[in-house]
Scaffold this active site. Sequence first.
Site, short mmCIF file in Angstrom:
data_model
loop_
_atom_site.label_atom_id
_atom_site.label_comp_id
_atom_site.label_asym_id
_atom_site.label_seq_id
_atom_site.Cartn_x
_atom_site.Cartn_y
_atom_site.Cartn_z
N CYS A 305 -23.43 29.36 -10.14
CA CYS A 305 -22.70 28.70 -9.13
C CYS A 305 -22.08 29.40 -8.08
O CYS A 305 -21.85 29.05 -6.80
CB CYS A 305 -21.93 27.39 -9.61
SG CYS A 305 -20.81 27.73 -11.23
N ARG A 334 -23.67 34.58 -22.13
CA ARG A 334 -22.65 33.93 -22.66
C ARG A 334 -22.38 34.53 -24.06
O ARG A 334 -23.50 34.68 -25.00
CB ARG A 334 -23.00 32.56 -22.75
CG ARG A 334 -23.23 31.94 -21.28
CD ARG A 334 -23.61 30.49 -21.45
NE ARG A 334 -23.85 29.87 -20.04
CZ ARG A 334 -24.17 28.82 -19.66
NH1 ARG A 334 -24.36 27.82 -20.68
NH2 ARG A 334 -24.38 28.30 -18.53
N GLN A 352 -31.77 30.49 -16.16
CA GLN A 352 -31.67 29.17 -16.00
C GLN A 352 -32.67 28.84 -14.70
O GLN A 352 -32.75 29.81 -13.81
CB GLN A 352 -30.38 28.68 -15.54
CG GLN A 352 -29.38 28.76 -16.81
CD GLN A 352 -27.98 28.32 -16.39
OE1 GLN A 352 -27.30 28.86 -15.38
NE2 GLN A 352 -27.22 27.23 -17.01
N ASP A 354 -32.13 27.10 -12.06
CA ASP A 354 -30.88 26.71 -11.56
C ASP A 354 -30.80 26.44 -10.14
O ASP A 354 -31.77 26.84 -9.57
CB ASP A 354 -29.55 27.81 -11.62
CG ASP A 354 -28.37 27.10 -11.97
OD1 ASP A 354 -28.29 25.64 -11.77
OD2 ASP A 354 -27.36 27.70 -12.09
N HIS A 356 -28.42 24.41 -6.65
CA HIS A 356 -27.24 23.91 -6.38
C HIS A 356 -27.36 23.12 -5.01
O HIS A 356 -28.03 23.74 -4.01
CB HIS A 356 -26.25 24.71 -6.23
CG HIS A 356 -25.69 25.41 -7.36
ND1 HIS A 356 -26.23 26.44 -8.10
CD2 HIS A 356 -24.72 24.96 -8.38
CE1 HIS A 356 -25.69 26.62 -9.30
NE2 HIS A 356 -24.67 25.68 -9.49
N LYS A 435 -21.79 14.77 -15.67
CA LYS A 435 -22.92 15.11 -15.62
C LYS A 435 -24.11 14.12 -16.09
O LYS A 435 -23.54 13.30 -17.08
CB LYS A 435 -23.47 16.57 -16.24
CG LYS A 435 -22.73 16.50 -17.80
CD LYS A 435 -23.18 17.90 -18.30
CE LYS A 435 -22.64 18.16 -19.89
NZ LYS A 435 -23.31 19.32 -20.46
N HIS A 481 -24.76 20.44 -9.15
CA HIS A 481 -25.39 21.59 -10.10
C HIS A 481 -26.54 20.68 -10.81
O HIS A 481 -26.38 19.75 -11.12
CB HIS A 481 -24.28 21.99 -11.03
CG HIS A 481 -23.19 22.42 -10.54
ND1 HIS A 481 -22.61 23.80 -10.66
CD2 HIS A 481 -21.96 21.93 -9.86
CE1 HIS A 481 -21.60 23.82 -10.19
NE2 HIS A 481 -21.13 22.61 -9.69
#
Length: 607
Positions: A305, A334, A352, A354, A356, A435, A481
């Site tokens: 992000c 992670r 990911q 991902d 945004h 979420k 997100h």
Amino acid sequence: MEEKEIIAYKDKNGQIIDTQTAAELDCSDCEPIYFDNSPEALEVIRHSTAHLMAQAIKQLYPEAKFFVGPVVDEGFYYDFRIDEKIGDKDLKKIEKTMQKLANKKIDIERYCIPRSEAEKKFAGDDLKQEVMKRIEDDRLCIYRQGDFEDLCRGPHVPNTKFLRNFKLTRVAGAYLGGDETKEMLTRIYGIAFADKESLKEYLAMIEEAKKRDHRKLGTELGLFMFNEEAGAGLPFWMPKGARLRGRLEQILWRAHRRRGYEPVRGPEILKADMWRTSGHYACYGENMYLTEIDGQEYGIKPMNCIGHILIYKRDIHSYRELPLKYFEYGVVHRHEQSGVLHGLLRVREFTQDDAHIFCTPAQIKPVVIDVLEFVDRVMKIFGFEYEMEISTKPEKAIGDDAIWETATTALKEALDENGFEYGIDEGGGAFYGPKIDIKITDALRRKWQCGTIQVDFNLPERFEMEYIDEDNERKRPVMIHRAILGSFERFIAILTEHFAGEFPMFIAPTQVIFVPIAKDHTAYAKELASELAEFDIDCEIDDRNESLAKRVRMAEKQKVPMIAIIGDEEVKNRKVAVRDRRKREQYDLDAEEFIQLIKEQTSEVRI
């Protein structure tokens, strides 16, 4: 199974209590929990079966000391210390002792004592001392069945006669309290139901799951590998796995672009001050990898992000540009504990899918609906059913309650106004916002957490993000997100198990294997493979000096969608003898028909 026997109650606050507690209280408005396979009943049955297992272990191994034995998604477990090594071969012996204890119909009783008395009672048991450190109450409860008793909040069934349909599934190691710096305890997992039929069905599903295990199939099909010398939880993609993953990435790339998403890419390491500003350092720091460069602390990104925020902030944006959608196949790291690593499902490095989306508050609902449409399209092409759950503010969070309430309400309204059904996971949100979690159901009816949609008012505030509204005033955007698959690693693991390695043609790592009967037929096989390669179709030619039957068997073990056998007749008439794994059929096609069929099956997906 005895009909309609009550094993527990649910009080007016929704708490499950045992029958003894209900008898001690005014429980006239309590809801009975019957001996069946309802979620509430199974929680009590499985918790009680964990204690039954501990009682059996104590009989067989008197020196055993016990830590905790909770109910978990896959049944129950107990962590304990024992002088000798217990393996899977010992489970039958423990099960037999459990059955004997269950057949004795032992009453299960609860009593509570002051903390000081409990500390004296368990003074010689260091594991019980560790358990007590985790309990804040001044009075501690103990459940007793025969000669066995243990600290426990409960609830439990009233008698061991309810605990006859169980199976111990595996032995594992577990660090004390999940702390890698502490000792390794023995952990035994098990499952329990109210009736034999449900247990039998579950065990059959487990056997099928073993055959579909993505770690086993990943090795057999040459998709991915791990190397402990290189590091735990770090997957290596082999050629076939990389091809499969690449096809998935390409399908999603086109789908993103058609929906107006712009591709971006951020660095994988940023100064730690960035992570302090975002709140990751305080709320997620224990899961990050930190290092020092030129005297300054840096953090390898656990999420994408911040990179997208900084790209957004480079320019001044008008309300006319919003919603602005950035997407990235972002590699993140992670620090997962070694005990929870599990093939591709739980790794330390993953990618990911991902995105945004920066929008105005008024655009939250339509943006969320657009994302849900995207999710629905993706899930349908793979045949997944799915459900949704809204996760609310966790204990460890940034931002005040009013912002969280606004964001949570926006998600609920988006789902409510469009007739979507959903559950609520209290306290399960990300630290920066509530979420929607997408949970898919695979071919074995197992549920998997994959995609997520998160509404975030906090990070735009922390990074002072702005847009110019229609009145030429500066306003804060909202940040959504969003991930559809969650991560490529996890989703490919789920796909592998869902399809049992028999991937559909459009993502299969090898789509066709040609098997020429003799050397004279290889040139024709190469010609067809070359034509298919022009359409990005991956083929192999197995012209090894082995029998035809063996080469066909080897191709079948690779679970390719189509095997094309070529002999004199096929070369002479420009035909192909096809074995279609998907249809479980064999048929002949002209070469042109064959190529057209493969083209259609590999381009059948449009999201």
